[in-house]
Enzyme design. Structure first.
Site, PDB file in Angstrom:
ATOM      1  CG  ASP A  55      -2.278   0.673   0.898  1.00 33.28           C
ATOM      2  OD1 ASP A  55      -2.247   1.862   0.532  1.00 33.28           O
ATOM      3  OD2 ASP A  55      -3.330   0.036   1.023  1.00 33.28           O
ATOM      4  CG  HIS A  70      -0.773   1.449  -3.376  1.00 33.23           C
ATOM      5  ND1 HIS A  70      -2.015   1.202  -2.839  1.00 33.23           N
ATOM      6  CD2 HIS A  70      -0.458   0.340  -4.113  1.00 33.23           C
ATOM      7  CE1 HIS A  70      -2.434  -0.004  -3.224  1.00 33.23           C
ATOM      8  NE2 HIS A  70      -1.499  -0.543  -3.999  1.00 33.23           N
TER       9      HIS A  70
END
Length: 486
Positions: A293, A316
């Site tokens: 993430d 991310h």
């Protein structure tokens, strides 16, 4: 203290001085005057004095393999003697009954060592020695404490391996530091969240190793969480495989995070490397983060956040947000990301807000960032949504004063290299771009940028050309300004 007790103390200190005391080093620079602390369980006994090791002594100790202690956990511990002004009292978790075999529950030993150090009037060091693996269940290390504490992790700390082994009411956090002012958490050891079996129970769908998607309860634990703490330093640790976020800082002030290695697989859901929420004056630097993430995420109420010399990916990217969920108000200002590398990530530098929120994101600088095969290198997304059911709403956060400088590298051609998707009703303003050069990782065709309701200017030639930025300010700027937080 009565006159008689004071006289006795002076005599004891004098005798210690005549007999010779251990060498000391300078005290940790942060000192705090605190109100009387909360009730903490009494220590079983005291702890010996300790002077922080030199580099040479560290090298010597690291070359020696440790073995499990032969003494019984209940053996008496010597009471600490009064120390000089710059001495540290040592609290070794082995002395407090920890076994360190990776199977026995060492939670109580760690907690008792913390409570003892927290009550110590001198600066203290809690030692987690090399060569041992300590199983720790969900616990809170609570302050305020009498003086600063160095939590020295040279061994390995592991979480329970199965979600079923966690108490039902303690599944959101693993290791919590609360009101731990002046804490230094450091060392060359490993903190292992053993989160693989949690990743099949995420808050949102994900692709597991076999390619299947699943949805589960939203109660996976954060590995290390800091609440309401100031003058906190985290340095040198390796942290891996957290069930959810690896680090989270809530309502903290003056935080320095450096030289970390954070690692979890690219498919691990919600495993943000470092999340900052409601915190001020935070420095994150010289660290390497790969996860499933956000590399670093900045939440509502964050002010004066500086990120430098951080390498991210896969993951991310570095994100401000998400902000404004469920029509909430969120404020973020004075964020700098500088000298970063982002590799093989879904996003590069991102600002993400939900429709319906209010507040503002302002005074943000992204400077000297190298992108390597990144899907959305530069992105403002004011239509952030985790499903297809989000409704269009009029209000949104006001994004203004964002600077992108010297951002170069390659992008994944599935998405445009620049995406400015600003709110229909609340345009982004004062967006400046200079020395941006983003080329396709494959092929020769350079994609056009995407711009929607964004005002600003390209101060230099850019690749791709950013001709879609609108000049000046929108007519509704006076109404929009009322959203600003600072």
């Amino acid at each position: 203290m009565t006159l008689t007790r004071l006289t006795a103390l002076v005599v004891v200190v004098s005798l210690l001085f005549l007999c010779g005391t251990i060498d000391t080093e300078a005290r940790h620079p942060h000192r705090h005057h605190r109100s009387p602390k909360n009730m903490i369980s009494a220590p079983p006994t005291g702890a010996p004095l300790y002077s922080p090791p030199t580099a040479a002594s560290n090298a010597s100790s690291n070359s020696t393999n440790s073995s499990p202690p032969s003494s019984s956990p209940g053996a008496p511990i010597p009471t600490p003697a009064p120390t000089g002004a710059n001495s540290y009292s040592l609290f070794d978790v082995l002395t407090y009954g920890a076994v360190g075999n990776g199977v026995s529950d060492d939670t109580e030993a760690f907690k008792t060592a913390w409570d003892s150090a927290c009550q110590e009037m001198n600066p203290s060091m809690i030692s987690v020695p090399k060569g041992y693996s300590f199983l720790i269940k969900s616990t809170i290390f609570a302050g305020p404490c009498q003086n600063i504490i160095i939590f020295q992790v040279d061994g390995t700390i592991v979480a329970p391996s199965e979600p079923d082994l966690w108490p039902v009411n303690s599944r959101r956090n693993w290791l919590i530091f609360y009101k731990a002012d002046g804490l230094t958490l450091r060392g060359g050891g490993l903190i292992d969240g053993r989160g693989e079996k949690w990743w099949d129970l995420p808050c949102k769908p994900h692709k597991a190793k076999n390619g299947s998607a699943s949805r589960g309860p939203c109660d996976s634990p954060v590995a290390l969480r800091f609440f309401s703490s100031s003058n906190v330093t985290v340095d040198g640790l390796k942290v891996q495989d957290s069930p959810q976020f690896h680090f989270r800082f809530d309502q903290c002030r003056y935080v320095t995070v450096s030289s970390l290695q954070i690692r979890s697989p690219a498919f691990s859901p919600n495993t943000d490397g470092i999340h900052v929420e409601g915190s001020e004056n935070v420095l994150i630097h010289n660290s390497v983060i790969s996860n499933g993430d956000d590399c670093v995420s900045i939440g509502a109420g964050s002010l004066n956040i500086h990120i430098e010399n951080v390498t991210c990916g896969p993951g991310h990217g570095i994100s401000i947000g998400s902000l404004g969920k469920q029509n909430s108000r969120a404020c973020v200002a004075n964020v700098t990301v500088r000298n970063a590398v982002i590799r093989h990530s879904d996003n590069g530098v991102r600002i993400k807000t939900w429709q319906g929120g209010s507040g503002s994101v302002s005074a943000v600088t992204f400077d000297n960032i190298h992108m390597d095969t990144v899907r959305n290198p530069i992105i403002i997304d004011q239509y952030y949504c985790l499903s297809k059911s989000c409704q269009n709403q009029t209000s949104n956060l006001f994004v203004s004063g964002v600077s992108y400088r010297n951002i170069k590298g390659t992008y994944d051609v599935r998405n445009p290299p620049v995406h400015f998707g600003c709110s229909d009703s609340v345009p982004c303003t004062n967006i400046t771009v200079s020395e941006v050069e983003l080329l396709p990782a494959t092929g020769q065709i350079i994609s056009d940028p995407f711009c929607w309701n964004v005002y600003g200017m390209a101060q230099t030639m850019t690749i791709p050309p950013l001709l879609c930025l609108q000049e000046g300010l929108p007519r509704s700027i006076m109404d929009i300004d009322s959203n600003k937080c600072y």
